[in-house]
Write a protein that holds these residues in place. Structure first.
Motif, short mmCIF file in Angstrom:
data_model
loop_
_atom_site.label_atom_id
_atom_site.label_comp_id
_atom_site.label_asym_id
_atom_site.label_seq_id
_atom_site.Cartn_x
_atom_site.Cartn_y
_atom_site.Cartn_z
N ILE A 99 42.61 47.72 54.73
CA ILE A 99 43.73 47.24 55.14
C ILE A 99 44.33 46.22 53.93
O ILE A 99 45.79 45.71 53.36
N THR A 100 43.46 45.27 53.10
CA THR A 100 43.40 44.09 52.25
C THR A 100 43.35 43.93 51.27
O THR A 100 42.87 43.22 50.51
N ASP A 101 43.32 46.00 50.55
CA ASP A 101 42.99 45.52 49.38
C ASP A 101 43.95 45.56 48.39
O ASP A 101 44.80 46.58 47.67
N LEU A 102 44.88 44.94 48.55
CA LEU A 102 46.02 43.85 47.75
C LEU A 102 45.51 42.68 47.31
O LEU A 102 45.04 41.29 48.25
N PRO A 103 46.72 41.99 46.60
CA PRO A 103 46.28 41.15 46.26
C PRO A 103 46.94 39.66 47.56
O PRO A 103 48.29 40.45 48.35
N TYR A 104 45.69 38.78 47.44
CA TYR A 104 46.98 37.68 48.72
C TYR A 104 47.22 36.21 47.71
O TYR A 104 46.20 35.85 47.56
N ASN A 105 48.17 36.17 47.95
CA ASN A 105 48.91 34.82 47.22
C ASN A 105 49.22 33.19 48.59
O ASN A 105 50.03 33.95 49.52
N TYR A 139 32.32 41.83 29.47
CA TYR A 139 31.54 42.51 31.26
C TYR A 139 31.42 40.95 31.62
O TYR A 139 31.07 40.13 31.15
N VAL A 140 32.13 41.23 32.98
CA VAL A 140 31.53 39.81 34.08
C VAL A 140 31.33 40.33 35.55
O VAL A 140 31.80 41.72 35.79
N TYR A 141 30.72 40.32 36.02
CA TYR A 141 29.76 40.38 37.12
C TYR A 141 29.89 39.12 38.48
O TYR A 141 29.30 38.07 37.81
N ALA A 142 30.41 39.35 39.29
CA ALA A 142 30.57 38.82 40.52
C ALA A 142 29.94 38.81 41.90
O ALA A 142 30.30 40.02 42.00
N GLY A 143 28.82 38.25 42.52
CA GLY A 143 28.28 38.33 43.81
C GLY A 143 28.97 37.59 44.80
O GLY A 143 29.24 36.08 44.36
N ALA A 144 29.76 37.96 45.99
CA ALA A 144 30.18 37.76 46.83
C ALA A 144 29.09 36.96 48.15
O ALA A 144 27.44 37.49 48.11
N ALA A 145 29.79 35.97 48.89
CA ALA A 145 28.94 35.31 49.84
C ALA A 145 28.56 36.81 50.51
O ALA A 145 27.15 36.47 51.12
N TRP A 150 30.21 43.06 42.11
CA TRP A 150 31.53 43.47 41.92
C TRP A 150 31.39 43.44 39.76
O TRP A 150 30.61 42.78 39.70
N ARG A 151 31.88 44.30 39.87
CA ARG A 151 31.96 44.54 37.48
C ARG A 151 33.81 44.40 37.32
O ARG A 151 34.06 45.37 37.84
N SER A 152 33.78 44.05 36.26
CA SER A 152 35.06 44.31 35.62
C SER A 152 34.12 44.05 34.35
O SER A 152 33.58 43.94 33.30
N ARG A 153 35.35 45.27 33.34
CA ARG A 153 35.17 45.99 32.02
C ARG A 153 36.26 44.86 31.24
O ARG A 153 35.89 45.20 29.74
N THR A 154 36.93 43.95 31.81
CA THR A 154 37.91 43.53 30.96
C THR A 154 38.14 41.82 30.94
O THR A 154 39.23 41.09 30.94
N GLY A 155 36.96 40.98 31.07
CA GLY A 155 36.83 39.34 31.18
C GLY A 155 37.38 39.10 32.81
O GLY A 155 37.61 38.27 32.77
N GLY A 156 37.45 40.32 33.35
CA GLY A 156 38.02 39.60 34.89
C GLY A 156 38.86 39.99 35.40
O GLY A 156 39.89 40.66 34.21
N GLY A 157 38.89 40.69 36.42
CA GLY A 157 40.36 41.79 37.28
C GLY A 157 39.44 43.25 37.00
O GLY A 157 38.82 43.67 36.58
N ARG A 158 40.36 44.35 37.89
CA ARG A 158 40.23 45.55 37.96
C ARG A 158 38.63 45.75 38.32
O ARG A 158 37.94 46.29 37.71
N ASN A 521 41.63 37.30 40.57
CA ASN A 521 41.76 38.17 42.21
C ASN A 521 42.88 38.82 42.48
O ASN A 521 43.76 38.95 43.36
N ASP A 522 43.00 39.99 41.74
CA ASP A 522 44.30 40.89 41.68
C ASP A 522 44.44 42.29 42.61
O ASP A 522 44.67 43.11 42.80
#
Length: 861
Positions: A99-105, A139-145, A150-158, A521-522
């Protein structure tokens, strides 16, 4: 010892302060900490942090752990065993829908009512990111709590998830080694709320193209059920800082077990002579390592519990054993060394350190930060010099300048250091805010202030996303990395609101606040940490609301492409009118309940005329006295939306539904007893069930269930276990049969006695009664032995249970369990609710957002 937290004022505005309630609440708590500084000094070492936001984080951490470990401690391997059990179960038909796979502003201009943080400046957010890594190819790699890697190929995002197949989504650290391999240390170690243990360390040899598998684990089971704060690469060895000591492994040969290098107090480890001591979890914490850049064998270990212990300090190896050492210029006593972060410059010319002080944590209401230090020799052995203390940081453009809440007040929770590889004098430091120095720590700026509410540029004007201020980052910094994309270098930071990026040498205004932060956080990285979910009809569809860790309350209405935040701070429990999704009741913390009848839509007009506020504080009296859990239970009769029940020390009822306007409208049904607090409540057809604990930790843990009627009659405590079936563990959730209120099911948290070393731990997680709790039957059967958080009866007599590893279903009359549906990631489910159609099940996960499942799929083959 319980320290009482003052309640937020119920008025729409306080004097001429037109800033939202969460801001004013923080200011009130800061004032309280200053006024009670002497009292804070006298608190027990493991209980002193209760009062302000820093204290709230500590308190919720304690309560989170209590639910999963009381009445004892959890032995290693418990989560891995549960995950293995889960893999052996069959799956039902059907798929889950995210349900929540869209931006949260968080700054959505539609929701600027009195209790919203909108206009604070954080922009688009997601859940807490505790690990960041980046390379020079974008490439940016983010680890969530609790949301994996998660991997991004564009410097973050996507973003793309790359650890879905692993049993643990909890991130302790994330690092690229010199050959480009990505190391994933599982088990978040910041001693915060909702921090889960992990299943060890995994290595991905080709992180740009591949995903993690269980076979990528390094070593055996040595690091299972631990938390890991840091991985460091020294020579050909990787060092792991865990809550059970310091471990090493070869970087060149990934086979074979991890080696325990240094365990400060072995007797307190599981299986040891003092393993059942209440303080055992705090006795072997390692925070970080440093190494002589000229000799990789000369390693320093920073050990210690944030609140202080005899073993806290720095250690080096001498004569084959680890000995306590003093680092010249860096405070090294047991009362000085709490949580520590070391980081060298790339050229070896400097070493940097952040040090948190247990003594200051216990005695100083303003900050726990000992200081930011630098070794100009490049050696971690010193000499060290103080680069800045919290006073200097507060004067650098910080938003935290008032006594009671200044930089470093949460330095036991928020720490990162990142040195620019191209400039040894250019360093980023993360505490509650992002700080930057370009002269090696002699002077500082605050490119990422806590929020914009403090500054003259702030306004609530909906035409301006953050007033006249620039976007900042979300508060509470956890991790950072420097990389580049298409030749442009950037720094990316991870915090309690996700990931943010700016150029390494970014632009700033005259105050030193960055003008170039970009939220990453797109919506493609949905690692939102929900405590609750509520659903109601709206605009020929449904509105979905939920309370979040440090990200307020989200709302998604039909037709929205972006979720909004209509309540700020931490979002706790939630109830929503099934007939009208804009009738919402939201708990802040400690049962501080607010209600709105228009989804809290407001353009900020309440700042000019308080009567135009459309959110109302309606907290039961236990919120004012502090006699409630951090996330306290709040529920509504599914057959009558006018009847609400809430639980603190007392069981409260109000029958005005969403028309309630004051906390005085609550009526006390039952006193659970001095020192007892509700952990779960449910009501239907005039019956009420209330689970409680007190004491709630493993030092004399007790629990119970009280039952009675909504008219105040028939209240009594059940004698548990009545027939030896209900374990002496945390009562986490009920559901009551709408057709027969004497038919009730309860979910029990924690692990069974195979894993929990405590009196009366018992076995089982789901129990059923058909006589209002007088007798219970264990219906756990082959349900995995894992903490159960929520239970829900569904059409046709079926039963759904949300746990720390998945969601399970039992159909009537079958007694066996199946995994419910497909494609739900491994994470923690804290609440299950049925939608207004009665056939859609909604899951609030604490790390992967909100998901829904159409129960009609169960009839498919």
């Amino acid at each position: 010892m319980l320290v009482l937290v003052p309640a937020v004022t119920a008025t729409a505005a306080s004097g001429d302060d037109s800033r939202p309630v969460p801001y004013r609440h923080q200011a009130e708590l800061a004032d309280w900490r200053v006024q009670h500084a002497a009292q804070l000094k006298t608190l027990d070492a493991h209980e002193e942090d209760e009062g302000g936001e820093a204290e709230e984080i500590a308190e919720r951490a304690e309560q989170w752990a209590e639910a999963r470990s009381a009445p004892g401690i959890v032995a290693p391997g418990a989560y891995s065993a549960a995950w293995a059990q889960q893999q052996s179960l069959p799956r039902t038909a059907g798929r889950w829908n995210e349900i929540t796979d869209l931006p949260y502003n968080s700054d959505d201009p539609r929701y600027r009512d009195i209790d919203s943080n909108s206009s604070g400046g954080a922009g688009k957010v997601t859940g807490r990111l505790t690990g960041m890594a980046a390379d020079n190819a974008g490439y940016v790699y983010a680890g969530a709590a609790d949301g994996g890697v998660w991997r991004s190929r564009t410097g973050g995002g996507r973003w793309q998830p790359i650890s879905e197949r692993l049993p643990s989504p909890s991130t302790g650290d994330l690092r690229l080694d010199r050959t480009g391999r990505l190391w994933y240390a599982t088990g978040e170690a910041n001693t915060s709320a909702t921090s889960f243990v992990g299943t060890g360390v995994y290595v991905l040899r080709d992180p740009r193209h591949r995903t993690f598998r269980p076979s990528d684990r390094v070593g055996g089971t040595e690091l299972e059920s631990t938390t890991i704060r840091k991985l460091r690469f020294f020579g050909n060895t990787v060092w792991a800082a865990t809550n059970r000591g310091a471990y090493t492994h070869s970087l060149t040969d990934l086979s074979g077990p991890w080696r325990a290098e240094f365990v400060p107090n072995p007797a307190f480890l599981p299986g040891g002579a003092q393993a059942t001591d209440p303080n055992a979890p705090y006795k072997n914490i390692i925070n970080d390592f440093a190494v002589d850049p000229r000799d990789s064998r000369r390693v320093i270990i920073a050990a210690g519990w944030r609140s202080g212990d005899d073993y806290n300090g720095f250690y080096t190896r001498s004569g084959g054993t680890w000995q306590r050492t003093v680092l010249a210029g860096l405070p090294s006593g047991a009362g000085d060394v709490g949580t520590v972060t070391f980081t060298p410059s790339a050229d070896g010319s400097r070493y940097y350190a952040i040090e948190q002080s247990p003594t200051l944590l216990a005695t100083n209401p303003d900050s726990a930060l000992q200081g930011f230090y630098v070794s100009l020799s490049g050696s971690p052995f010193g000499p060290w010099t103080l680069g800045a203390d919290y006073h200097e940081l507060a004067e650098s453009g910080s938003a935290l300048t008032e006594p009671g809440y200044m930089p470093g007040v949460q330095s036991w929770y928020n720490q990162f250091l990142q040195v620019d590889p191209a400039d040894p004098k250019h360093v980023y430091a993360g505490l509650e805010e992002v700080f930057e120095s370009t002269d090696g720590g002699l002077s500082w700026s605050t490119p990422g202030p806590y929020w914009n509410f403090d500054f003259p540029c702030w306004s609530i004007d909906p035409a301006k996303q953050t007033g006249d201020c620039h976007q900042t980052t979300h508060p509470d910094q956890q991790s950072a990395a420097i990389g580049s994309y298409h030749g442009k270098r950037f720094v990316v930071v991870g915090n309690d609101g996700g990931a943010y990026r700016r150029p390494v040498r970014g632009a700033a205004d005259a105050s030193g606040h960055a003008t170039d932060w970009v939220s990453l956080n797109d919506g493609t990285i949905d690692v939102l940490q929900y405590y609750s979910v509520g659903v109601g009809r709206d605009r020929r569809g449904v509105a979905v609301s939920g309370g979040l860790q440090d990200n307020g309350q989200s709302i998604l209405r039909p037709g929205d492409r972006v979720m909004g935040s209509n309540f700020g701070g931490d979002g706790g429990d939630t109830i929503v009118d099934p007939a009208n999704g804009c009738n919402i009741a939201e708990e802040y913390v400690y049962l501080d309940v607010w209600v709105t009848n228009n989804c809290a839509v407001n353009n900020g007009a309440w700042t000019r005329d308080p009567a135009l506020a459309t959110s109302y504080e309606v907290a039961p009296p236990d919120a004012e006295t502090g006699a409630a859990r951090f996330i306290a239970p709040l529920t509504m009769d599914p057959r009558d939306s006018r009847t609400w029940v809430a639980g603190g020390q007392h069981v409260w009822i109000q029958t005005n539904g969403f028309a309630i306007r004051s906390g005085e409208e609550w009526r006390n049904l039952f006193d659970l007893g001095e020192g007892h607090v509700a952990t779960a409540v449910a009501t239907s057809g005039g019956h009420v069930y209330a689970g409680w604990c007190g004491p709630c930790n493993n030092q004399g843990f007790t629990r119970g269930i009280a039952v009675g009627r909504t008219d105040g009659t028939g209240w009594h405590q059940l004698t548990l276990p009545v027939d030896g079936t209900v374990p002496n563990r945390y009562v986490s959730g009920f559901d009551v049969d709408r057709a027969d209120p004497r038919h009730v099911v309860v979910a029990i948290n924690g692990f069974s006695r195979k894993w929990t070393e405590g009196p009366g731990a018992g076995v089982g997680h789901v129990f059923e009664s058909r006589d209002a709790g007088e007798h219970w039957t264990d219906i756990s059967a082959d349900l995995p032995d894992v903490p159960a958080n929520t239970v829900r009866m569904v059409r046709g007599g079926g039963l759904a249970v949300g746990t720390d590893t998945g969601i399970f279903y039992r159909a009537r009359p079958a007694g066996r369990w199946s995994v419910l549906g497909r494609n739900l990631p491994t994470t923690t489910t804290l609440q299950l609710k049925l939608g207004p159609d009665g056939r859609t099940l909604y899951a609030a996960t604490h790390g992967r957002g909100i998901w829904s499942y159409d129960l009609n799929q169960l009839s498919r083959r």
